[in-house]
Design a protein around this motif. Sequence first.
Motif, mmCIF file in Angstrom:
data_model
loop_
_atom_site.group_PDB
_atom_site.id
_atom_site.type_symbol
_atom_site.label_atom_id
_atom_site.label_comp_id
_atom_site.label_asym_id
_atom_site.label_seq_id
_atom_site.Cartn_x
_atom_site.Cartn_y
_atom_site.Cartn_z
ATOM 1 N N THR A 16 28.852 48.442 46.863
ATOM 2 C CA THR A 16 28.200 47.943 45.647
ATOM 3 C C THR A 16 28.190 49.053 44.608
ATOM 4 O O THR A 16 27.676 50.146 44.862
ATOM 5 N N ASP A 18 28.383 49.871 40.042
ATOM 6 C CA ASP A 18 28.476 49.442 38.647
ATOM 7 C C ASP A 18 29.531 50.224 37.886
ATOM 8 O O ASP A 18 29.716 50.010 36.688
ATOM 9 N N GLU A 20 33.405 51.243 38.502
ATOM 10 C CA GLU A 20 34.607 51.202 39.338
ATOM 11 C C GLU A 20 35.319 52.543 39.400
ATOM 12 O O GLU A 20 35.717 53.007 40.469
ATOM 13 N N ASP A 45 44.324 44.889 42.076
ATOM 14 C CA ASP A 45 43.524 44.101 41.137
ATOM 15 C C ASP A 45 44.269 42.817 40.820
ATOM 16 O O ASP A 45 45.455 42.667 41.143
ATOM 17 N N LYS A 78 39.667 45.422 44.112
ATOM 18 C CA LYS A 78 38.677 45.432 43.033
ATOM 19 C C LYS A 78 38.129 44.043 42.704
ATOM 20 O O LYS A 78 36.946 43.891 42.424
ATOM 21 N N ASP A 79 38.995 43.028 42.683
ATOM 22 C CA ASP A 79 38.613 41.723 42.129
ATOM 23 C C ASP A 79 38.561 40.611 43.159
ATOM 24 O O ASP A 79 38.501 39.438 42.793
ATOM 25 N N THR A 81 36.268 39.476 44.969
ATOM 26 C CA THR A 81 35.052 38.653 44.981
ATOM 27 C C THR A 81 35.200 37.393 44.138
ATOM 28 O O THR A 81 34.455 36.428 44.326
ATOM 29 N N TRP A 82 36.145 37.393 43.186
ATOM 30 C CA TRP A 82 36.368 36.212 42.352
ATOM 31 C C TRP A 82 37.092 35.098 43.114
ATOM 32 O O TRP A 82 37.061 33.933 42.695
ATOM 33 N N GLY A 112 32.311 45.859 44.026
ATOM 34 C CA GLY A 112 31.790 44.912 43.044
ATOM 35 C C GLY A 112 30.354 45.259 42.704
ATOM 36 O O GLY A 112 29.706 46.036 43.420
ATOM 37 N N ASP A 116 28.654 40.022 46.901
ATOM 38 C CA ASP A 116 28.838 38.570 46.974
ATOM 39 C C ASP A 116 29.856 38.238 48.064
ATOM 40 O O ASP A 116 30.988 37.820 47.786
#
Length: 489
Positions: A16, A18, A20, A45, A78-79, A81-82, A112, A116
């Motif tokens: 976790t 804030d 990157e 990414d 990196k991404d 979680t989307w 992230g 999540d």
Amino acid sequence: MFCQLVAAKTPLIFITTDNESRTEALITRAALHGIKGMPVPLEWDCNQGFAGHQETIDPLAGLRWAVEREGHGIYLFKDMTWFWGNSPHIQRTLKDFAAVRRPEVKSLVFIGPRPDIPENLRESFLILDHALPDRTEIQNYLEEQRGKDPYLAQVLRNDNDLEALTLAAQGLDLADLERALRLSRVTKGGDIDRVVANLYQAKKQILKKSGIMEFVENDTLPEQVGGMQALKSWMEKREKAYGLEGLKSGRNLPKGVLMMGISGCGKSLFVKAIAARWHLPLVRLDMATVYSQAFGSPETSLRRACKTAEALAPCVLWIDEIEAGITTQGFKAEGGASSRVLGYFLTWMQEKKHPVFVAATANAIEMLPAEILRKGRFDEIFYVTLPGLQEREEIFRIHLAQRGFDEEEFDCRMLAHSSKGFSGAEIEQAVVSAGFEALSLNRPMHQRDITEAISRTVPLSVTMAEQIKKIEAWAFKRAVPASGTVERD
């Protein structure tokens, strides 16, 4: 910690963060210098996939590419979680990867702002929190930059300046610290005070964007607070015992105080006075915001607020009207949000290692559960009652002086007698109303203007007499009078 987990062949890690870039740099540094034989981590990414491999842009394809590669490796996503929440294929690939034991050291790392993680995968993940930089990391960064940057070398002339800037920078990410230093350079603020002021402005903006907490600009002093001699004495004793520098640096900062009592009697004002006297940043937490669920569940919001306060430490955390969020009724509602909030807050108050002085105020302390009132949570519980005769006289003098009036031209003793039962806020409003009345008539303010304003005011002690008696009865043997004695004049 990260190096140990990777060396122990932990398959799935979620960090976790804030920031990157700071987390990426930490992972790369840890891999190259902390794990023997580990190559440079590869990053994925959603725009580029793994660099140089166009076929990995699709999330599932990129994940399978990392899983099928042989040899040691750390793969940073990196991404993801989307995409993984609604993809059974991604979830199954991760579960299978976590279930297989392999000879090589290989970890998939996901980052992230919030963990999540799909419910089906939670038991397969180990979650880490990359907190904001601590004092040591900030100081090392400033020392390193001082050797490279002539401007920073000019600002940090000695170790005292370095210590002051380190304290002011706590609670900021290194990227935010760098931006604040650039702003100081542009505005040509070459002295340490100007740079510290810019850092505080950066903190204020960050807290404002977070929404949960508020950075309070503060220049209040105890001399501006009338009465409360016992509370002032409590503060002075700690200054004598530990020294102002010891309190300011956080080395000997007390746990905190709980101030309860009648509205308008100066509880919030004294919180500001404590922070200003000890030269500590003041951040305000509104329990109503915690329960608004605008920033996640109440317990998540409170956890974020406490973590932020720890990053800002040493600081004063002002929890206004604490009974609005932590109540006996909520505690009895087993499994409810209030119960979980109370549990986390009690544990944090008892176990916190960072110098965060918690200054909580309450109007209806009887609503608070007994667990929060016991010794060890707060250093002391003070009851702030209606000001007595001498205190009312002092409050009149303070407000007259603050508005540029010569207090010797007014009979403050007589005004104190005529305002029996008034709170400090009601006394202030009487002075303000008298000033407006005189201004509207284009003449100086006189004694009779204040007297007339007092006569037109029905104080809270009259309109809420029964409730005030109930509060005083509760506090009689349970709290320390902030004034030393409860006056009846």
